[in-house]
Design an enzyme around this catalytic site. Structure first.
Site, short mmCIF file in Angstrom:
data_model
loop_
_atom_site.label_atom_id
_atom_site.label_comp_id
_atom_site.label_asym_id
_atom_site.label_seq_id
_atom_site.Cartn_x
_atom_site.Cartn_y
_atom_site.Cartn_z
N HIS A 1 -17.39 -8.52 -35.36
CA HIS A 1 -16.88 -9.88 -35.32
C HIS A 1 -15.72 -10.02 -36.30
O HIS A 1 -15.78 -9.44 -37.37
CB HIS A 1 -18.00 -10.85 -35.73
CG HIS A 1 -17.55 -12.27 -35.85
ND1 HIS A 1 -17.36 -13.08 -34.75
CD2 HIS A 1 -17.22 -13.02 -36.94
CE1 HIS A 1 -16.95 -14.28 -35.17
NE2 HIS A 1 -16.85 -14.27 -36.50
N GLY B 1 0.81 -1.21 0.00
CA GLY B 1 0.00 0.00 0.00
C GLY B 1 0.84 1.26 0.00
O GLY B 1 2.07 1.21 -0.11
#
Length: 464
Positions: free
Chosen positions: A443, A270
């Site tokens: 596609h 962190g």
């Protein structure tokens, strides 16, 4: 000497600060920016950008090993770590130089040095040449954050590294321990593991990538384990005994303390905000756990003083900082911008496979009282994914059962860090499941899986 006068002074030239300065200048404000180290801040110099450059090298290396699958020949595959690092540093340098150019182009005054705020509306900068005094009605704090150091686990640059050391490694680790499995920890684990380091990841929470949806975390764990990583969850590194060229880690897991030997440790537990030494307390700025407390417009409660980006708290993401910078500049120039909503900000992790998400996880959606419809679609059902040789991954979408609102989207697999933006735009435009179902996806693309995941939530999926 009278202080130099500006409409707006920005402290820190990371992705929050430099963007705020540019937007302020575009709006006709006279802007100064103060930077202590490098233009572009941590993100460009020691964070987002150089790590992506290094991860790209490891991704290409991984693909080279798979050459045979693609009908290709690659023999004597190897790497030169110094050259990988050199490329990464070159990328960072190019972009940092780009920011300096943008400051010039937008006529932003750049002052290199360390800033303090001696009084309201005043900034004092300690430069190489002495002290420069500046004043402005509006001051924006964008000082960022640094790696959190846990007592006993402090970095020494030799055996124990922070992200900075990991970006310019003194050597290639053989046995690596990564403490923390957030984005930073997992990205470095992924990089070094791909290059052949025997890698162990220790996470104190109950699962790796703890901010992600539980299903995505589980998928990632399976994937990383398959790649040879050792994952220890609900585990804590209690102490590190440093020897000559070796570190013994005392890891508490399941109530027992185990000892494991490593030659390198990366600490990624962190961050803490850079709030010290600025004189904020004396001005009456509220600080909570190393972060400046602000309202939704990044105002600190002290007249004319704003805080943006990492210093203002989670999510600690460059794109959040940039958007807050723009919002604050518009506010200062008299505009009426929309506040930045944390739940509309996507998170991306560039490990292998990539992880990306926006909005609520399934658990959080239920916690918030939503009745949910959940759709999933696997990469194995997508023609483009199979053609790419990337059949591992999934897309998960979460809708409100009553309204059809897209509450969250979570993905793992190839290029999901680019795909997530489709759902981000959808959420920004307040899309419903119907809008998404009626959208024609091209596609063959990976994006078709985004369509199928929505269809699946409503029992209409085609390709599984």
């Amino acid at each position: 000497m009278a202080p130099q006068s500006f409409d707006m002074i920005v402290i820190g030239a990371g992705p929050g600060g430099y963007v705020a300065a540019i937007r302020g200048a575009q709006l006709g404000l006279k802007v100064a920016i103060v930077e202590r180290e490098h233009m572009g801040g941590i993100c460009l110099n020691w964070g987002c950008i150089p790590t992506k450059a290094m991860l790209r090298s490891s991704e290409v290396f991984h693909l080279m090993h798979r050459a045979k699958e693609f009908g290709l020949k690659a023999e004597g595959i190897g790497y030169d770590l110094d050259a990988v690092v050199k490329r990464s540093r070159g990328v960072a340098k190019q972009l940092s130089g780009g920011v300096a150019h943008l400051m010039k182009k937008n006529k932003v005054t750049v002052v290199m040095g360390a800033a303090t705020l001696p009084a309201k509306g005043r900034v004092s900068v300690k430069t190489d040449k002495g002290v420069e005094e500046l004043e402005a009605r509006h001051i924006v704090l964008a000082t960022g954050a640094r790696a959190r150091e846990l007592p006993g686990l402090e970095a020494d640059g030799d055996l124990v590294w922070t992200y900075k050391h990991a970006l310019v490694p003194p050597r290639m680790p053989k046995k690596l321990l990564v403490i923390g499995s957030g984005a930073i920890g997992i990205e470095f684990a992924s990089f070094y593991n791909t290059l052949g380091a025997e890698t162990t990841v220790v996470e104190v929470m109950e699962r790796i990538l703890p901010v992600e949806d539980a299903e995505i975390s589980a998928f990632a764990k399976k994937s990383f384990t398959k790649q040879g990583m050792k994952i220890m969850e609900k585990a804590m590194v209690k102490q590190l005994d440093r020897g000559k060229g070796t570190v013994t880690a005392h890891i508490e897991v399941g109530g027992k303390v185990e000892q494991h030997a490593f030659d390198t440790v990366i600490s990624a537990v962190g961050i803490v905000g850079n709030v010290e030494g600025l004189g904020l307390e004396a001005l009456g700025v509220k600080i909570d756990r190393t972060h400046v407390v602000t309202d939704e417009y990044c105002r600190t409660g002290v007249d004319g003083l704003y805080a943006i980006g990492d210093i203002a708290g989670a999510p600690w993401l460059a794109h959040k900082a940039s958007h807050e910078g723009v919002m604050v500049a518009e506010l200062i120039a008299g505009g009426h911008p929309h506040p930045v909503k944390p739940e509309s900000i996507a998170g991306c992790t560039y490990c292998h496979p990539q992880v990306a998400s926006v909005g609520l996880t399934e658990a959080k959606a239920k916690e918030a009282g939503h009745e949910v419809k959940v759709g999933r679609f696997p990469f194995i059902g997508n023609g483009k994914a199979i053609a790419l040789g990337e059949p591992e991954g999934m897309i998960k979408t979460i809708f409100d059962a009553k309204t059809g609102e897209l509450l969250g989207a979570h993905m793992i697999g190839a290029e999901v860090t680019e795909l997530i933006q489709g759902y981000v735009v959808g959420r920004q435009l307040e899309t419903t499941e119907e809008d998404l179902m009626n959208t024609v996806f091209p596609h063959p693309t990976l994006s078709e899986m985004m369509h199928e995941s929505v269809l699946d939530a409503y029992g209409r999926v085609i390709h599984i």
